[in-house]
Design a protein around this motif. Sequence first.
Motif, PDB file in Angstrom:
ATOM      1  N   ASN A 149       0.828  -1.216   0.000  1.00  8.68           N
ATOM      2  CA  ASN A 149       0.000   0.000   0.000  1.00  8.68           C
ATOM      3  C   ASN A 149       0.855   1.256   0.000  1.00  8.68           C
ATOM      4  OD1 ASN A 149      -2.441  -1.391  -0.022  1.00  8.68           O
ATOM      5  ND2 ASN A 149      -2.516  -1.555   2.209  1.00  8.68           N
ATOM      6  N   ARG A 150       1.965   1.202   0.770  1.00  8.83           N
ATOM      7  CA  ARG A 150       2.854   2.351   0.818  1.00  8.83           C
ATOM      8  C   ARG A 150       3.504   2.593  -0.552  1.00  8.83           C
ATOM      9  NH1 ARG A 150       5.001   1.444   5.724  1.00  8.83           N
ATOM     10  NH2 ARG A 150       6.730   0.183   4.931  1.00  8.83           N
ATOM     11  N   LEU A 151       3.943   1.520  -1.192  1.00  8.86           N
ATOM     12  CA  LEU A 151       4.554   1.635  -2.514  1.00  8.86           C
ATOM     13  C   LEU A 151       3.554   2.111  -3.559  1.00  8.86           C
ATOM     14  CD1 LEU A 151       6.803  -1.550  -2.523  1.00  8.86           C
ATOM     15  CD2 LEU A 151       7.594   0.804  -2.765  1.00  8.86           C
ATOM     16  N   LYS A 152       2.327   1.621  -3.467  1.00  5.03           N
ATOM     17  CA  LYS A 152       1.284   2.081  -4.395  1.00  5.03           C
ATOM     18  C   LYS A 152       1.078   3.583  -4.270  1.00  5.03           C
ATOM     19  CE  LYS A 152      -1.356  -2.236  -4.510  1.00  5.03           C
ATOM     20  NZ  LYS A 152      -2.576  -2.930  -4.033  1.00  5.03           N
ATOM     21  N   GLY A 153       1.146   4.069  -3.044  1.00  4.85           N
ATOM     22  CA  GLY A 153       0.993   5.506  -2.828  1.00  4.85           C
ATOM     23  C   GLY A 153       2.108   6.311  -3.475  1.00  4.85           C
ATOM     24  N   VAL A 154       3.354   5.819  -3.315  1.00  5.29           N
ATOM     25  CA  VAL A 154       4.513   6.503  -3.906  1.00  5.29           C
ATOM     26  C   VAL A 154       4.401   6.503  -5.425  1.00  5.29           C
ATOM     27  CG1 VAL A 154       7.008   6.422  -4.227  1.00  5.29           C
ATOM     28  CG2 VAL A 154       6.027   6.010  -1.962  1.00  5.29           C
ATOM     29  N   LEU A 155       4.106   5.336  -5.984  1.00  3.20           N
ATOM     30  CA  LEU A 155       3.966   5.237  -7.440  1.00  3.20           C
ATOM     31  C   LEU A 155       2.806   6.089  -7.942  1.00  3.20           C
ATOM     32  CD1 LEU A 155       4.578   1.396  -7.792  1.00  3.20           C
ATOM     33  CD2 LEU A 155       6.025   3.187  -8.739  1.00  3.20           C
ATOM     34  N   GLY A 156       1.727   6.135  -7.156  1.00  4.58           N
ATOM     35  CA  GLY A 156       0.571   6.949  -7.549  1.00  4.58           C
ATOM     36  C   GLY A 156       0.910   8.429  -7.632  1.00  4.58           C
ATOM     37  N   VAL A 157       1.721   8.900  -6.682  1.00  2.66           N
ATOM     38  CA  VAL A 157       2.150  10.305  -6.699  1.00  2.66           C
ATOM     39  C   VAL A 157       2.985  10.591  -7.943  1.00  2.66           C
ATOM     40  CG1 VAL A 157       3.635  12.002  -5.559  1.00  2.66           C
ATOM     41  CG2 VAL A 157       2.041  10.633  -4.207  1.00  2.66           C
ATOM     42  N   ALA A 158       3.905   9.675  -8.261  1.00  7.16           N
ATOM     43  CA  ALA A 158       4.762   9.857  -9.438  1.00  7.16           C
ATOM     44  C   ALA A 158       3.943   9.857 -10.727  1.00  7.16           C
ATOM     45  CB  ALA A 158       5.822   8.758  -9.483  1.00  7.16           C
ATOM     46  N   ILE A 159       2.974   8.955 -10.813  1.00 12.07           N
ATOM     47  CA  ILE A 159       2.105   8.902 -11.998  1.00 12.07           C
ATOM     48  C   ILE A 159       1.315  10.202 -12.143  1.00 12.07           C
ATOM     49  CG2 ILE A 159       0.051   7.786 -12.977  1.00 12.07           C
ATOM     50  CD1 ILE A 159       1.119   5.135 -11.811  1.00 12.07           C
ATOM     51  N   LYS A 160       0.827  10.697 -11.023  1.00 14.50           N
ATOM     52  CA  LYS A 160       0.060  11.951 -11.047  1.00 14.50           C
ATOM     53  C   LYS A 160       0.904  13.099 -11.583  1.00 14.50           C
ATOM     54  CE  LYS A 160      -2.795  14.900  -8.086  1.00 14.50           C
ATOM     55  NZ  LYS A 160      -3.284  15.132  -6.702  1.00 14.50           N
ATOM     56  N   VAL A 161       2.190  13.096 -11.253  1.00 15.48           N
ATOM     57  CA  VAL A 161       3.084  14.164 -11.726  1.00 15.48           C
ATOM     58  C   VAL A 161       3.311  14.057 -13.227  1.00 15.48           C
ATOM     59  CG1 VAL A 161       5.443  15.061 -11.625  1.00 15.48           C
ATOM     60  CG2 VAL A 161       4.248  14.473  -9.508  1.00 15.48           C
ATOM     61  N   VAL A 162       3.669  12.859 -13.705  1.00 12.77           N
ATOM     62  CA  VAL A 162       4.061  12.740 -15.116  1.00 12.77           C
ATOM     63  C   VAL A 162       2.867  12.810 -16.067  1.00 12.77           C
ATOM     64  CG1 VAL A 162       6.138  11.432 -14.594  1.00 12.77           C
ATOM     65  CG2 VAL A 162       4.022  10.192 -15.088  1.00 12.77           C
ATOM     66  N   LYS A 163       1.649  12.562 -15.574  1.00 10.50           N
ATOM     67  CA  LYS A 163       0.507  12.582 -16.491  1.00 10.50           C
ATOM     68  C   LYS A 163      -0.163  13.960 -16.575  1.00 10.50           C
ATOM     69  CE  LYS A 163      -3.399  11.151 -13.582  1.00 10.50           C
ATOM     70  NZ  LYS A 163      -4.445  10.133 -13.383  1.00 10.50           N
ATOM     71  N   GLN A 164       0.439  14.962 -15.938  1.00 10.21           N
ATOM     72  CA  GLN A 164      -0.100  16.319 -16.077  1.00 10.21           C
ATOM     73  C   GLN A 164      -0.035  16.766 -17.539  1.00 10.21           C
ATOM     74  OE1 GLN A 164       1.332  19.240 -13.128  1.00 10.21           O
ATOM     75  NE2 GLN A 164       2.120  17.527 -11.942  1.00 10.21           N
ATOM     76  N   ASP A 165      -0.746  17.810 -17.859  1.00  6.10           N
ATOM     77  CA  ASP A 165      -0.789  18.302 -19.247  1.00  6.10           C
ATOM     78  C   ASP A 165       0.466  19.127 -19.534  1.00  6.10           C
ATOM     79  OD1 ASP A 165      -1.451  19.028 -21.771  1.00  6.10           O
ATOM     80  OD2 ASP A 165      -3.236  20.183 -21.264  1.00  6.10           O
ATOM     81  N   TRP A 166       1.604  18.427 -19.646  1.00  7.46           N
ATOM     82  CA  TRP A 166       2.864  19.129 -19.888  1.00  7.46           C
ATOM     83  C   TRP A 166       2.911  19.697 -21.303  1.00  7.46           C
ATOM     84  CZ3 TRP A 166       4.873  20.382 -15.632  1.00  7.46           C
ATOM     85  CH2 TRP A 166       4.862  19.527 -14.528  1.00  7.46           C
ATOM     86  N   LYS A 167       2.171  19.108 -22.221  1.00 12.48           N
ATOM     87  CA  LYS A 167       2.136  19.627 -23.597  1.00 12.48           C
ATOM     88  C   LYS A 167       1.637  21.078 -23.595  1.00 12.48           C
ATOM     89  CE  LYS A 167       0.328  18.521 -28.211  1.00 12.48           C
ATOM     90  NZ  LYS A 167      -0.487  19.701 -28.496  1.00 12.48           N
TER      91      LYS A 167
END
Length: 455
Positions: free
Chosen positions: A219-237
């Motif tokens: 669960n702790r790792l899922k949280g860390v990975l979830g935060v990272a995914i949230k960052v990279v999937k922002q509308d950077w374009k």
Amino acid sequence: MSLIAQLGLRPTARMNGAADAIAAALPGADAGSRKAPQAQLELGGAQIVEQTLGTPVTGPRIDTLMALMAADGSGPLNRSNSSLGGQLNRDGAALQQRFAGLSGLERQWRGHLDAVQKLADQSAVDVKTMEQQGGAVGQRSTGRPGDYVRNKSEAYVKAEAAVRNALREFGVREAALRKAVSALDEAELRKQVAAQGRVVEKAKADVEAEKKRIEVMKNRLKGVLGVAIKVVKQDWKAVAEEAAKFIGGQLIDEISTSRLAELKAQLEQATARLHSLEDLAMLQAIETASLGLEEAAGALDDAGKDIRDALVELRLARKTAVEALGESGRTRGAARMIEQRGKMLDRMAQMREAIQAYLAESPAVADLIRKLDSMTSSYPGFVNKTPGIDPAYAKSLVDTVARNREALAVWGLWIQHEENSCRTALGMLDARGPGSFMEHFDRVEELLQDALAGR
């Protein structure tokens, strides 16, 4: 007629060098569009009048596909009277509509290019005015009375530098995040190999306790990975496109949407693998590696915020610098150059987006052309083998097919040479220095700094 003229572009000095880089012109492209003739055929009392498969397209010398007509004069072939002929008509109409949409994208980017060329041509005049007004800018920035003009001018220069620095830092932090994701994968792989050769007997109580620890860790790792995914999937374009409107496209590659998409996929795969991991040692290794991931994701998110904040500051700084310099006729030329530079960068960003939209759509249209041509090529043989078909009617169908295949060939070549034009134009947008669109606009910062030196 030159290729630049065939493309509908004014042959300025800036474009002349591009002519050699663009693919050779289409044969007959300067002959004007060939309008479809409205042929008629009398057949056993029925009158067949040719029809097009939609609104004519713009650009190629053959501007429309023709419908395969029914023998009884009822109109184009359809499913009720010819399965294959009806299919070719439907696919042809769909292609013509799709090509018309592509032509619209072509007109968009060419329209932007025309505006960019006009701004570039005018900048050669405006930069001389700014040079001549350098002394006046310096005088209006001298001493306490000149604080307002000096501060606003310096703020504009610093704000541009801040955006460039923020973009560079984003690239650095994105690379750090990629490294952290790789470290996560490597830690999992190493422990996976070690776990394959390890068999441990455990008491039932120990097993239950370990399961609980594993679940907490997951669960702790899922949280860390979830935060990272949230960052990279922002509308950077959108962030990159906004930055391009203020500083051009030189540093926009620091925000690579393709690299960020790959990172997102890697992170999602890592999250999916967590469900099947039951080895405590492996999870402990992954958790240790995830500490760097969490830190790197946070740093990238902060870098993105820095870019957005810097763009807000630059927008305001440019506006106030134009206002401050524009208050006096003696420095209004400098204000105009800064303002026109903003318009140029904005228009170049729009042009880039329109070109990218064209290049994203054109392969699909080209594929439809190839598929329809392949289907159409077998139709004359099918017609000629049809028992009892009227020879005059058969000839009209075969002639229509021949004309449509010619149109398809021309349309395919048109797309190829338009794609080459798009790529050449993208290169021109990225160019800097003598002969580039930004040649004179890129001197704004230097001229301002020279005028403010020692004030």
